[in-house]
Design a protein around this motif. Structure first.
Motif, PDB file in Angstrom:
ATOM      1  N   UNK A   3       0.830  -1.091  -0.032  1.00 57.36           N
ATOM      2  CA  UNK A   3       0.055   0.061  -0.094  1.00 57.36           C
ATOM      3  C   UNK A   3       0.952   1.107   0.111  1.00 57.36           C
ATOM      4  N   UNK A   4       0.975   1.818  -1.219  1.00 55.60           N
ATOM      5  CA  UNK A   4       1.853   3.083  -1.376  1.00 55.60           C
ATOM      6  C   UNK A   4       1.082   4.313  -0.883  1.00 55.60           C
ATOM      7  N   UNK A   5       1.689   4.935  -0.036  1.00 57.49           N
ATOM      8  CA  UNK A   5       0.914   6.451   0.356  1.00 57.49           C
ATOM      9  C   UNK A   5       1.526   7.455  -0.578  1.00 57.49           C
ATOM     10  N   UNK A   6       0.696   8.563  -0.323  1.00 56.56           N
ATOM     11  CA  UNK A   6       0.909   9.683  -1.363  1.00 56.56           C
ATOM     12  C   UNK A   6       2.222  10.151  -1.287  1.00 56.56           C
ATOM     13  N   UNK A   7       2.922  10.443  -0.098  1.00 57.29           N
ATOM     14  CA  UNK A   7       4.068  10.821   0.134  1.00 57.29           C
ATOM     15  C   UNK A   7       5.196   9.622  -0.519  1.00 57.29           C
ATOM     16  N   UNK A   8       4.929   8.550  -0.489  1.00 60.83           N
ATOM     17  CA  UNK A   8       5.765   7.678  -0.941  1.00 60.83           C
ATOM     18  C   UNK A   8       5.631   7.626  -2.708  1.00 60.83           C
ATOM     19  N   UNK A  60      -0.077  -3.969  11.097  1.00 62.19           N
ATOM     20  CA  UNK A  60      -1.633  -3.713  11.086  1.00 62.19           C
ATOM     21  C   UNK A  60      -2.125  -2.459  10.474  1.00 62.19           C
ATOM     22  N   UNK A  61      -1.143  -1.623  10.486  1.00 59.81           N
ATOM     23  CA  UNK A  61      -1.888  -0.460   9.558  1.00 59.81           C
ATOM     24  C   UNK A  61      -0.960  -0.250   8.308  1.00 59.81           C
ATOM     25  N   UNK A  62      -0.425  -1.468   7.758  1.00 62.39           N
ATOM     26  CA  UNK A  62       0.302  -1.331   6.366  1.00 62.39           C
ATOM     27  C   UNK A  62       1.175  -0.318   6.074  1.00 62.39           C
ATOM     28  N   UNK A  63       1.859   0.347   7.118  1.00 61.56           N
ATOM     29  CA  UNK A  63       2.943   1.489   6.896  1.00 61.56           C
ATOM     30  C   UNK A  63       4.292   1.192   6.889  1.00 61.56           C
ATOM     31  N   UNK A  75      -6.725   9.939  -4.026  1.00 65.70           N
ATOM     32  CA  UNK A  75      -6.597   8.270  -3.487  1.00 65.70           C
ATOM     33  C   UNK A  75      -5.829   8.448  -2.060  1.00 65.70           C
ATOM     34  N   UNK A  76      -6.423   7.334  -1.093  1.00 65.34           N
ATOM     35  CA  UNK A  76      -5.720   7.210   0.116  1.00 65.34           C
ATOM     36  C   UNK A  76      -4.257   6.795  -0.025  1.00 65.34           C
ATOM     37  N   UNK A  77      -4.182   6.011  -1.083  1.00 69.36           N
ATOM     38  CA  UNK A  77      -2.978   5.308  -1.622  1.00 69.36           C
ATOM     39  C   UNK A  77      -3.216   4.392  -2.679  1.00 69.36           C
ATOM     40  N   UNK A  78      -2.105   3.779  -3.097  1.00 68.32           N
ATOM     41  CA  UNK A  78      -2.118   2.829  -4.469  1.00 68.32           C
ATOM     42  C   UNK A  78      -1.651   1.533  -3.852  1.00 68.32           C
ATOM     43  N   UNK A  95      -1.156   9.265   4.593  1.00 68.47           N
ATOM     44  CA  UNK A  95      -0.961   9.328   3.514  1.00 68.47           C
ATOM     45  C   UNK A  95       0.575  10.020   3.376  1.00 68.47           C
ATOM     46  N   UNK A  96       1.223  10.155   4.377  1.00 65.18           N
ATOM     47  CA  UNK A  96       2.332  10.552   4.700  1.00 65.18           C
ATOM     48  C   UNK A  96       2.615  12.252   4.159  1.00 65.18           C
TER      49      UNK A  96
END
Length: 405
Positions: free
Chosen positions: A56-61, A310-313, A112-115, A403-404
């Motif tokens: 799960x890739x955040x916007x910041x990533x 647990x949070x996919x981070x 999007x919240x992420x990808x 989302x970073x």
């Protein structure tokens, strides 16, 4: 016989996993001379049997991957996460009526919240991008011996090459040899859990919705994946269970495995479920290094920290490390500063470690709060979930952090 020529680099990165390789691309894109070393050959890392995960890739990533030139080289379009549903319950039962639902309006400007990106697709994109930069030298498979001097690091590779660098970044994973060489201690937090990772096809579309369902034995997540011609509706499953139970579920025949997945989806109904491809099972734990820096050495990614999924981070935190580090080093490069300067390394640690420790503490607390069946705690956490759901500003604050941004 003439002495072997020594090549001088601004930076050496030991470890060409997603974190180390992305840092190499980001810095090389800015014209910085980088040596990237890994004990494995890069094409081997593309083998889908090595890693069944999806990230799960955040916007910041994503912004980091764009700046590194990697994002546009992804072989398949990532699946956007448009909504996230968080619920609490028990297997084979309906979810609690108190829930938390992050909707598209909770994200800034309707982003999007992420990808969701498959691990192999990210690896293919990274390997393609690594060969684009003239200031980046790759030695893989190879291994280095590192000697830290006051004004440089001497590097002797098994292949015979000798080099120097101003700074070495350890991006070697949780069992970091350079971290051990620098005598940086780590603290480990066992969870006595294993994570089951699998891909499923389902009858109905997921519509970009992700599910996080907290269960007594551990969290269950269904993450939306892009479809394929053969399986137009796909999701990734990440499912934590106690050690013995996890291996029993892992070994189940497909039709019973599918039944157990359905039993953990609460009220979500995606129609018939079919497991596709192979499964993986990973031990779950957390750990953190006592410091991220030493003399002419910086730790990044799993070498510095590992958290519960647990949070996919997990990967996003590693990407945040190198986003901060690359910004510091690119500025230092423009000012002709020594990359190994203690002031720069201290700045890196100050900008990353406190927030990383906060994320580790948050995921550890979530696991301990939700990973049990105590009726009093169940009521408290359900009320907490519902309380966040009813407060849009708080929902948006959670989203921005995840989302970073």
């Amino acid at each position: 016989m003439s002495a072997m020529k020594t090549t001088h680099y601004d930076l050496c990165i030991n470890g060409a996993g997603p974190v180390g390789a992305t840092l190499a691309c980001r810095l090389a894109a800015a014209g910085i001379r980088v040596l990237l070393v890994d004990k494995a050959a890069l094409p081997v890392m593309e083998d889908p049997s090595l890693d069944g995960r999806a990230y799960a890739i955040s916007e910041g990533s994503k912004r980091l991957l764009v700046a590194a030139g990697i994002w546009d080289n992804l072989p398949a379009s990532p699946q956007g996460i448009r909504e996230i549903r968080v619920s609490d319950g028990r297997p084979h039962e309906a979810a609690s009526p108190l829930f938390l639902h992050f909707e598209s309006e909770d994200a800034p400007q309707g982003q999007n919240f992420g990808w969701m990106v498959e691990a192999r697709d990210l690896r293919l994109a990274i390997n393609t991008t690594l060969h684009h930069y003239k200031t980046l030298d790759i030695h893989a498979p190879d291994m280095g011996e590192f000697t830290f001097h006051p004004d440089h690091v001497a590097i002797h590779l098994k292949s015979g090459k000798t080099a120097t660098a101003q700074l070495v970044v350890a991006a070697e994973g949780r069992r970091s040899p350079l971290r051990d060489q620098a005598r940086i201690g780590i603290t480990k937090i066992p969870y006595n859990q294993f994570g089951i990772v699998a891909t499923i096809a389902h009858e109905r579309p997921h519509d970009g919705v992700a599910l996080e369902h907290f269960l007594p034995e551990g969290p269950f997540a269904r993450l939306p994946m892009p479809g394929t011609p053969e399986h137009p509706h796909r999701s990734a499953i990440v499912w934590a269970e106690g050690t013995g139970r996890a291996h029993r579920f892992y070994d189940l025949p497909d039709h019973i495995f599918a039944r157990e997945i359905r039993a953990r989806m609460g009220d979500e109904d995606l129609g018939e479920i079919t497991p596709i491809g192979r499964r993986w099972v990973y031990p779950l734990s957390a750990q953190y290094a006592q410091t991220y820096i030493s003399h002419r050495l910086a730790l990044a990614g799993d070498s510095a920290h590992g958290i519960h999924p647990i949070a996919g981070q997990g990967l996003n935190i590693g990407f945040r490390d190198i986003a901060v580090l690359s910004n510091i080093l690119i500025q230092a490069h423009t000012q002709h500063k020594d990359f190994g300067d203690k002031t720069l390394l201290t700045q890196y640690q100050r900008q990353t470690r406190p927030s990383n420790m906060a994320m580790l503490a948050a995921t550890d607390t979530l696991e301990r709060l939700f990973g049990n069946d105590n009726p009093i705690l169940r009521r408290i956490r359900d009320l907490g979930i519902a309380g966040v759901h009813r407060l849009p500003p708080l929902r948006r604050a959670f989203v921005k952090r995840a989302m970073g941004l």
